[in-house]
Design a protein around this motif. Structure first.
Motif, PDB file in Angstrom:
ATOM      1  N   THR A 199       0.743  -1.131   0.047  1.00  0.00           N
ATOM      2  CA  THR A 199       0.150  -0.086  -0.039  1.00  0.00           C
ATOM      3  C   THR A 199       0.806   1.287  -0.068  1.00  0.00           C
ATOM      4  OG1 THR A 199      -0.115   0.132   2.103  1.00  0.00           O
ATOM      5  CG2 THR A 199      -1.954  -1.190   1.209  1.00  0.00           C
ATOM      6  N   TYR A 200       0.496   2.089  -0.709  1.00  0.00           N
ATOM      7  CA  TYR A 200       1.275   3.475  -0.881  1.00  0.00           C
ATOM      8  C   TYR A 200       1.376   4.190   0.468  1.00  0.00           C
ATOM      9  CZ  TYR A 200       2.519   8.393  -1.999  1.00  0.00           C
ATOM     10  OH  TYR A 200       3.213   9.548  -1.946  1.00  0.00           O
ATOM     11  N   ASP A 201       0.483   4.386   1.421  1.00  0.00           N
ATOM     12  CA  ASP A 201       0.672   5.171   2.610  1.00  0.00           C
ATOM     13  C   ASP A 201       1.703   4.400   3.643  1.00  0.00           C
ATOM     14  OD1 ASP A 201      -0.928   7.176   1.912  1.00  0.00           O
ATOM     15  OD2 ASP A 201      -2.629   6.162   2.853  1.00  0.00           O
ATOM     16  N   THR A 202       1.641   3.036   3.552  1.00  0.00           N
ATOM     17  CA  THR A 202       2.634   2.395   4.478  1.00  0.00           C
ATOM     18  C   THR A 202       4.039   2.397   3.777  1.00  0.00           C
ATOM     19  OG1 THR A 202       0.836   0.503   4.714  1.00  0.00           O
ATOM     20  CG2 THR A 202       3.088  -0.046   5.181  1.00  0.00           C
ATOM     21  N   ARG A 205       5.473   5.915   4.803  1.00  0.00           N
ATOM     22  CA  ARG A 205       5.956   5.817   6.165  1.00  0.00           C
ATOM     23  C   ARG A 205       7.117   5.139   6.398  1.00  0.00           C
ATOM     24  NH1 ARG A 205       0.210   5.392   7.106  1.00  0.00           N
ATOM     25  NH2 ARG A 205       0.369   3.434   7.423  1.00  0.00           N
ATOM     26  N   VAL A 206       7.325   4.063   5.882  1.00  0.00           N
ATOM     27  CA  VAL A 206       8.555   2.963   6.049  1.00  0.00           C
ATOM     28  C   VAL A 206       9.704   3.745   5.482  1.00  0.00           C
ATOM     29  CG1 VAL A 206       9.456   0.792   5.394  1.00  0.00           C
ATOM     30  CG2 VAL A 206       7.136   0.972   6.331  1.00  0.00           C
ATOM     31  N   THR A 207       9.521   4.376   4.399  1.00  0.00           N
ATOM     32  CA  THR A 207      10.712   4.905   3.630  1.00  0.00           C
ATOM     33  C   THR A 207      10.934   6.346   3.951  1.00  0.00           C
ATOM     34  OG1 THR A 207       9.380   5.666   1.794  1.00  0.00           O
ATOM     35  CG2 THR A 207      10.424   3.476   1.583  1.00  0.00           C
ATOM     36  N   ASP A 208      10.226   6.894   4.952  1.00  0.00           N
ATOM     37  CA  ASP A 208      10.400   8.373   5.412  1.00  0.00           C
ATOM     38  C   ASP A 208      10.226   9.378   4.189  1.00  0.00           C
ATOM     39  OD1 ASP A 208      10.560   7.820   8.037  1.00  0.00           O
ATOM     40  OD2 ASP A 208      12.821   7.913   8.102  1.00  0.00           O
ATOM     41  N   ASN A 209       8.897   8.906   3.389  1.00  0.00           N
ATOM     42  CA  ASN A 209       8.771   9.818   2.158  1.00  0.00           C
ATOM     43  C   ASN A 209       9.967   9.716   0.942  1.00  0.00           C
ATOM     44  OD1 ASN A 209       6.227  11.166   2.687  1.00  0.00           O
ATOM     45  ND2 ASN A 209       7.384  12.400   4.205  1.00  0.00           N
ATOM     46  N   LEU A 225       6.578  -2.489  -9.021  1.00  0.00           N
ATOM     47  CA  LEU A 225       6.079  -1.918  -7.936  1.00  0.00           C
ATOM     48  C   LEU A 225       4.535  -1.905  -8.328  1.00  0.00           C
ATOM     49  CD1 LEU A 225       6.202  -0.969  -5.054  1.00  0.00           C
ATOM     50  CD2 LEU A 225       6.774   1.324  -6.073  1.00  0.00           C
ATOM     51  N   PHE A 226       3.661  -2.746  -7.444  1.00  0.00           N
ATOM     52  CA  PHE A 226       2.033  -2.492  -7.499  1.00  0.00           C
ATOM     53  C   PHE A 226       1.823  -1.939  -6.274  1.00  0.00           C
ATOM     54  CE2 PHE A 226       3.722  -6.249 -10.026  1.00  0.00           C
ATOM     55  CZ  PHE A 226       2.833  -6.072 -11.143  1.00  0.00           C
ATOM     56  N   LEU A 227       1.242  -0.676  -6.455  1.00  0.00           N
ATOM     57  CA  LEU A 227       0.774   0.097  -5.417  1.00  0.00           C
ATOM     58  C   LEU A 227      -0.804   0.294  -5.130  1.00  0.00           C
ATOM     59  CD1 LEU A 227       3.043   3.356  -5.992  1.00  0.00           C
ATOM     60  CD2 LEU A 227       3.234   1.729  -3.926  1.00  0.00           C
ATOM     61  N   GLN A 228      -1.056   0.072  -3.947  1.00  0.00           N
ATOM     62  CA  GLN A 228      -2.470   0.208  -3.544  1.00  0.00           C
ATOM     63  C   GLN A 228      -2.776   1.517  -3.080  1.00  0.00           C
ATOM     64  OE1 GLN A 228      -3.110  -4.676  -2.962  1.00  0.00           O
ATOM     65  NE2 GLN A 228      -4.125  -3.170  -1.482  1.00  0.00           N
ATOM     66  N   ASN A 229      -4.187   2.091  -3.398  1.00  0.00           N
ATOM     67  CA  ASN A 229      -4.433   3.213  -2.668  1.00  0.00           C
ATOM     68  C   ASN A 229      -3.756   4.590  -3.048  1.00  0.00           C
ATOM     69  OD1 ASN A 229      -6.428   1.772  -1.123  1.00  0.00           O
ATOM     70  ND2 ASN A 229      -4.913   1.530   0.482  1.00  0.00           N
TER      71      ASN A 229
END
Length: 247
Positions: A199-202, A205-209, A225-229
């Motif tokens: 998911t994109y939001d996760t 956060r994990v990569t510090d933007n 890279l398959f992004l959700q949301n």
């Protein structure tokens, strides 16, 4: 099929009777008088609130006392949030290329044939669990993880876990801790040319933007890279995944 000498069964039974040794004897083995080799990989599920006497793993294992020529592995898992009981039985050595719904109750072993696994639980996966998975499944190519609970003990120093054959990694349905664990190069070493679903939001956060150095190495190994949301592509993300097609 009364003359059958070899039989291999692999299936999932949803919300029917729990399949154990007694069930296999009564409904299969007793009708195949010439059967010499019987291998199986069977998972049965049932609603917890519809079972009067919940079986333990020992109860299930005891139903295989008459299976003299096979080593039988069983595991029983209670998913209270989902109101489900899962019973997994299989003959060992394991001959199938997939092993789904692995929980903390996984007993270990060596599974050289397995290429695809899924890790699922309502209890957290500790670091030791992933070390056990790496040793048991040395040739996995596809890994799907689903767990909403972060580990309680992440302060110990561990060696880097290396997935030498992993090409597809699905982290879209779990706590962000596990995304951080797989993308941090001091915790996990990924193969080049990995397809990642998250998911994109996760991920943000994990990569510090998309600025964190600790996750940059593994992210640079992603080619899909398959992004959700997330609907639109942003430049920082593309720079952080320089070799990836982004979907």
């Amino acid at each position: 099929m009364s003359n059958l000498e070899e039989l291999g069964l692999c299936f999932v039974s949803h919300y029917g009777p729990l399949i154990d040794g007694n069930h296999l004897e009564k409904n299969i083995i007793n009708h195949l008088t010439r059967l010499k080799k019987f291998t199986f990989n069977i998972r049965s599920t049932a609603f917890l609130n519809k079972i009067v006497n919940l079986p333990s793993n020992e109860d299930i294992q005891n139903t295989f006392e008459n299976f003299q020529n096979n080593r039988i592995i069983s595991s029983v898992d209670y998913f209270t949030k989902a109101n489900e009981l899962h019973c997994h039985i299989y003959s060992y050595p394991y001959t199938w290329t997939h092993y789904f719904t692995i929980t903390n109750n996984f007993s270990g072993g060596l599974f050289k044939c397995v290429r695809q696994i899924s890790l699922v639980d309502e209890r957290p996966f500790e670091r030791e669990f992933f070390l056990r998975i790496q040793k048991s499944f040395p040739f996995i190519e596809v890994l799907h993880l689903r767990n909403d609970e972060p580990p309680k003990n992440d302060n110990q120093q561990w060696s880097i876990i290396q997935y030498s054959h992993l090409t597809q990694l699905d982290l879209s349905e779990n706590h962000e801790y596990y995304v951080e664990q797989f993308l941090t190069n001091t915790k996990t070493c990924l193969l080049n040319n990995v397809y990642l679903r998250v998911t994109y939001d996760t991920l943000r956060r994990v990569t510090d933007n998309f600025t964190r150095d600790a996750t940059r190495v593994n992210c640079s190994k992603v080619i899909g890279l398959f992004l959700q949301n997330r609907s639109e592509l942003i430049l920082d993300l593309k720079d952080y995944f320089p070799h990836a097609e982004i979907y």
